[in-house]
Every structure is written in C-alpha cells, then in structure tokens.
Design an enzyme around this catalytic site. Structure first.
Site, mmCIF file in Angstrom:
data_model
loop_
_atom_site.group_PDB
_atom_site.id
_atom_site.type_symbol
_atom_site.label_atom_id
_atom_site.label_comp_id
_atom_site.label_asym_id
_atom_site.label_seq_id
_atom_site.Cartn_x
_atom_site.Cartn_y
_atom_site.Cartn_z
ATOM 1 N N LYS A 179 0.840 -1.208 0.000
ATOM 2 C CA LYS A 179 0.000 0.000 0.000
ATOM 3 C C LYS A 179 0.872 1.254 0.000
ATOM 4 O O LYS A 179 0.653 2.169 -0.778
ATOM 5 C CB LYS A 179 -0.909 0.051 1.252
ATOM 6 C CG LYS A 179 -1.852 -1.105 1.398
ATOM 7 C CD LYS A 179 -2.736 -0.951 2.629
ATOM 8 C CE LYS A 179 -1.988 -1.009 3.955
ATOM 9 N NZ LYS A 179 -1.294 -2.268 4.218
ATOM 10 N N ARG A 206 -9.595 1.286 8.270
ATOM 11 C CA ARG A 206 -9.222 -0.092 8.557
ATOM 12 C C ARG A 206 -10.337 -0.843 9.254
ATOM 13 O O ARG A 206 -10.170 -2.013 9.585
ATOM 14 C CB ARG A 206 -8.031 -0.053 9.503
ATOM 15 C CG ARG A 206 -6.723 -0.395 8.848
ATOM 16 C CD ARG A 206 -5.709 -0.395 9.959
ATOM 17 N NE ARG A 206 -4.547 -1.126 9.620
ATOM 18 C CZ ARG A 206 -3.487 -0.603 9.023
ATOM 19 N NH1 ARG A 206 -3.476 0.642 8.643
ATOM 20 N NH2 ARG A 206 -2.444 -1.366 8.804
ATOM 21 N N ARG A 234 11.779 -6.048 4.768
ATOM 22 C CA ARG A 234 11.586 -4.602 4.649
ATOM 23 C C ARG A 234 12.557 -3.861 5.566
ATOM 24 O O ARG A 234 12.787 -4.240 6.709
ATOM 25 C CB ARG A 234 10.160 -4.213 5.024
ATOM 26 C CG ARG A 234 9.995 -2.698 5.069
ATOM 27 C CD ARG A 234 8.582 -2.247 5.089
ATOM 28 N NE ARG A 234 7.821 -2.794 6.192
ATOM 29 C CZ ARG A 234 6.513 -2.657 6.316
ATOM 30 N NH1 ARG A 234 5.842 -2.020 5.394
ATOM 31 N NH2 ARG A 234 5.904 -3.166 7.344
ATOM 32 N N ARG A 269 11.244 -2.245 11.158
ATOM 33 C CA ARG A 269 10.172 -1.667 11.983
ATOM 34 C C ARG A 269 9.889 -2.557 13.182
ATOM 35 O O ARG A 269 9.914 -3.768 13.075
ATOM 36 C CB ARG A 269 8.910 -1.524 11.122
ATOM 37 C CG ARG A 269 8.532 -0.100 10.863
ATOM 38 C CD ARG A 269 7.499 0.019 9.780
ATOM 39 N NE ARG A 269 6.242 -0.626 10.111
ATOM 40 C CZ ARG A 269 5.162 -0.562 9.331
ATOM 41 N NH1 ARG A 269 5.208 0.108 8.203
ATOM 42 N NH2 ARG A 269 4.056 -1.165 9.675
ATOM 43 N N ARG A 281 -0.876 -9.077 13.034
ATOM 44 C CA ARG A 281 -1.387 -8.030 12.145
ATOM 45 C C ARG A 281 -2.226 -8.643 11.024
ATOM 46 O O ARG A 281 -3.237 -8.078 10.626
ATOM 47 C CB ARG A 281 -0.216 -7.217 11.571
ATOM 48 C CG ARG A 281 0.386 -6.277 12.615
ATOM 49 C CD ARG A 281 1.755 -5.781 12.216
ATOM 50 N NE ARG A 281 1.766 -5.007 10.992
ATOM 51 C CZ ARG A 281 2.861 -4.744 10.298
ATOM 52 N NH1 ARG A 281 4.034 -5.209 10.711
ATOM 53 N NH2 ARG A 281 2.792 -4.029 9.205
HETATM 54 P P1 AP5 Z 1 4.955 -1.629 1.839
HETATM 55 O O1 AP5 Z 1 4.665 -0.774 0.653
HETATM 56 O O2 AP5 Z 1 5.734 -1.063 2.949
HETATM 57 O O3 AP5 Z 1 3.599 -2.319 2.350
HETATM 58 P P2 AP5 Z 1 2.370 -1.730 3.160
HETATM 59 O O4 AP5 Z 1 1.147 -2.349 2.570
HETATM 60 O O5 AP5 Z 1 2.439 -0.245 3.250
HETATM 61 O O6 AP5 Z 1 2.659 -2.426 4.530
HETATM 62 P P3 AP5 Z 1 2.599 -1.845 6.021
HETATM 63 O O7 AP5 Z 1 3.298 -2.848 6.873
HETATM 64 O O8 AP5 Z 1 3.064 -0.442 6.068
HETATM 65 O O9 AP5 Z 1 1.081 -1.921 6.269
HETATM 66 P P4 AP5 Z 1 0.407 -1.976 7.589
HETATM 67 O O10 AP5 Z 1 -0.961 -1.826 7.054
HETATM 68 O O11 AP5 Z 1 0.611 -3.155 8.427
HETATM 69 O O12 AP5 Z 1 1.105 -0.804 8.412
HETATM 70 P P5 AP5 Z 1 0.691 0.684 8.726
HETATM 71 O O13 AP5 Z 1 1.901 1.500 8.797
HETATM 72 O O14 AP5 Z 1 -0.424 1.109 7.849
HETATM 73 O O15 AP5 Z 1 5.675 -2.956 1.294
HETATM 74 C C1 AP5 Z 1 6.105 -3.971 2.178
HETATM 75 C C2 AP5 Z 1 7.480 -4.510 1.738
HETATM 76 O O16 AP5 Z 1 7.354 -5.206 0.491
HETATM 77 C C3 AP5 Z 1 8.530 -3.414 1.481
HETATM 78 O O17 AP5 Z 1 9.791 -3.893 1.868
HETATM 79 C C4 AP5 Z 1 8.469 -3.190 -0.029
HETATM 80 O O18 AP5 Z 1 9.687 -2.709 -0.537
HETATM 81 C C5 AP5 Z 1 8.136 -4.585 -0.540
HETATM 82 N N1 AP5 Z 1 7.273 -4.568 -1.706
HETATM 83 C C6 AP5 Z 1 6.229 -3.716 -1.970
HETATM 84 N N2 AP5 Z 1 5.658 -4.024 -3.153
HETATM 85 C C7 AP5 Z 1 6.340 -5.108 -3.638
HETATM 86 C C8 AP5 Z 1 6.218 -5.908 -4.820
HETATM 87 N N3 AP5 Z 1 5.263 -5.662 -5.738
HETATM 88 N N4 AP5 Z 1 7.065 -6.957 -4.974
HETATM 89 C C9 AP5 Z 1 8.020 -7.219 -4.028
HETATM 90 N N5 AP5 Z 1 8.190 -6.487 -2.902
HETATM 91 C C10 AP5 Z 1 7.364 -5.455 -2.703
HETATM 92 O O19 AP5 Z 1 0.094 0.507 10.218
HETATM 93 C C11 AP5 Z 1 0.924 0.121 11.286
HETATM 94 C C12 AP5 Z 1 0.100 0.037 12.556
HETATM 95 O O20 AP5 Z 1 -0.456 1.334 12.866
HETATM 96 C C13 AP5 Z 1 -1.123 -0.894 12.510
HETATM 97 O O21 AP5 Z 1 -0.778 -2.237 12.786
HETATM 98 C C14 AP5 Z 1 -2.019 -0.250 13.584
HETATM 99 O O22 AP5 Z 1 -1.598 -0.619 14.881
HETATM 100 C C15 AP5 Z 1 -1.756 1.232 13.405
HETATM 101 N N6 AP5 Z 1 -2.715 1.852 12.476
HETATM 102 C C16 AP5 Z 1 -2.425 2.456 11.287
HETATM 103 N N7 AP5 Z 1 -3.540 2.888 10.679
HETATM 104 C C17 AP5 Z 1 -4.574 2.565 11.505
HETATM 105 C C18 AP5 Z 1 -5.992 2.722 11.414
HETATM 106 N N8 AP5 Z 1 -6.586 3.306 10.353
HETATM 107 N N9 AP5 Z 1 -6.740 2.268 12.462
HETATM 108 C C19 AP5 Z 1 -6.184 1.685 13.529
HETATM 109 N N10 AP5 Z 1 -4.864 1.477 13.666
HETATM 110 C C20 AP5 Z 1 -4.047 1.917 12.660
HETATM 111 MG MG MG Z 2 2.805 1.103 4.847
#
Ligand code: AP5
Ligand code: MG
Length: 214
Positions: free
Chosen positions: A13, A88, A127, A160, A171
């Site tokens: 994402k 979410r 990552r 992270r 997660r």
């Molecule tokens: P990346 O692009 O970083 O993936 P992502 O989908 O952004 O993954 P996140 O881990 O950031 O998502 P998340 O939803 O768990 O975390 P968030 O920060 O939102 O890609 C992942 C890896 O793969 C990278 O190394 C990249 O280089 C590689 N990659 C990407 N595309 C690729 C491809 N096509 N092929 C190969 N490799 C690839 O949330 C973190 C925490 O915050 C949550 O757990 C929660 O506690 C809290 N939080 C955030 N938002 C909310 C909300 N709305 N409500 C409640 N809690 C929330």
């Molecule tokens: Mg992310």
C-alpha cells in the site's frame, strides 16, 4: 481524486501510494506513518499508539479518526489525497463517508492490493525503513545502493518494531477480522478495484494507473 489503498500489512500500500501521490500530485496520507512520527517525537499520541502497534493491534477508532480528519482538512487536500492504511474498520469507513459527503464530495476509488498471506511474511522480514525520510526498501526486491543506508538521506535503515514475525502474524489476523470486510463495503459502492499485488511493483503501478484512468 480521492483514493483509498486497501490491502494486508505488507501488500505494498505504502509503496504504491507514494507513486500515485507523485504522479497525480496529491498528498500521500498514511495513518501508520503519522503514528510512527509521533512515536519518534515522543508525543502523548505516539505513546498511546505504540502500545497497540507493538502488539499488532489496531489503534482505537476514536483516536485514529480524529487524527485522520484533522489531516484531510488541511489545504493541501483540496484536490484530493491517497489514503494508505485508513480506513481499517467499518466504523472508520462510515465516518470518512459522512465527512466527505458533508463537503458534497465522494471517494473515487478503493484499490485493493491483493497479496496472499504466504508472500507477506517474506516481504515484512525483508523490509527496511529509513527513520529519517520514511523511504522503504526491501533487502531483495528494492535494495538500497549501499547496504543498510538510505539512498536519499544517508541515515541507517531499520527494521520496523512491528515487523517481527510473531507481530506480523497478529497483524494479518487483525487484517482478516477487522479490515477485510471493507472490500465488501466498497464493492457495494462500486468503487472497489482490485490489482494483483504479487507482480513486480512497477507492474502493480501500471495496473493501478490503468484502473484510475479507465
Ligand atoms: P509496503 O509498501 O511497505 O507495504 P504496506 O502495505 O504499506 O505495509 P505496512 O506494513 O506499512 O502496512 P500496515 O498496514 O501493516 O502498516 P501501517 O503503517 O499502515 O511494502 C512492504 C514490503 O514489500 C517493502 O519492503 C516493499 O519494498 C516490498 N514490496 C512492496 N511491493 C512489492 C512488490 N510488488 N514486490 C516485491 N516487494 C514489494 O500501520 C501500522 C500500525 O499502525 C497498525 O498495525 C495499527 O496498529 C496502526 N494503524 C495504522 N492505521 C490505523 C488505522 N486506520 N486504524 C487503527 N490502527 C491503525
Ligand atoms: Mg505502509
């Protein structure tokens, strides 16, 4: 254009949202990044969010919604935005719909970056993120030019806190229970678009732009 990125943790994402934001000149808004910035600065919000994030749980809706609505009310959001990691939960989606409707506007697309659970653990363990500018790398798929160092700002890359395998599993469970129902929610609104997130990231982006411009 107002776009929502859906998808499991690690689906890509953030990677795709950054590319969309650059191409269409709209802000990339990640609730996860906002929380991590607050944790880094040691704010009250950061301390509260960290308790949940480190366990792989969601930060409570009330807190998350407040932060998000505050962010989208800023001037730079007038021409739209790409939301990454919000909503979410169904209640988060409902609040967003209500607020957007109050402005006489609507969400244009919810893009589901579809990646099976099997691929996720591999992505997360590889990552690396820059604590300075937030740029994301992968040790195999997107390595930095110099190992362990950010190409853009020269800071040392980190794993992270919530990317440890046991937290990633939590997660994923939370995603399936609380976030996946949004796929149905946006499908009923006819704004859901699904892309195969297992492709090379440039191909994922090409697929997304084709959908947005169709
Ligand atoms: P990346 O692009 O970083 O993936 P992502 O989908 O952004 O993954 P996140 O881990 O950031 O998502 P998340 O939803 O768990 O975390 P968030 O920060 O939102 O890609 C992942 C890896 O793969 C990278 O190394 C990249 O280089 C590689 N990659 C990407 N595309 C690729 C491809 N096509 N092929 C190969 N490799 C690839 O949330 C973190 C925490 O915050 C949550 O757990 C929660 O506690 C809290 N939080 C955030 N938002 C909310 C909300 N709305 N409500 C409640 N809690 C929330
Ligand atoms: Mg992310």
């Amino acid at each position: 254009m107002k776009i929502i990125m859906l998808g499991a943790p690690g689906a890509g994402k953030g990677t795709q949202a950054k590319l969309i934001a650059e191409k269409y000149n709209i802000p990339h808004i990640s609730t996860g990044d906002i929380f991590r910035a607050n944790i880094k600065e040691g704010t009250k919000l950061g301390k509260e969010a960290k308790q949940y994030m480190d366990k792989g749980q969601l930060v409570p809706d009330e807190l998350t919604v407040r932060i998000l609505l505050d962010r989208v009310s800023k001037d730079d959001c007038k021409n739209g935005y790409v939301l990454d990691g919000f909503p979410r939960t169904i209640p988060q989606a409902e609040v967003l719909d209500t607020e957007v409707a109050k402005l006489g506007e609507k969400i244009d697309f919810a893009i589901d970056v579809d990646v099976p659970d099997e691929n996720i653990i591999h992505r997360m363990s590889g990552r690396r993120s820059c604590p300075g500018c937030g740029k994301t790398y992968h040790i195999v798929h997107v390595p930095p030019k110099k190992e362990g160092i950010c190409d853009d700002c020269g800071k040392e890359l980190v794993l992270r806190d919530d990317d440890k395998p046991e937290t990633v599993k939590n997660r994923l469970d939370v995603y399936h229970k609380q976030t996946q129902p949004l796929i149905d929610y946006y499908s009923k609104q006819n704004i859901l678009r699904t892309v195969d997130g297992t492709q090379d990231m440039n191909d994922v982006f090409t697929a997304i732009t084709a959908l947005l411009e169709a």
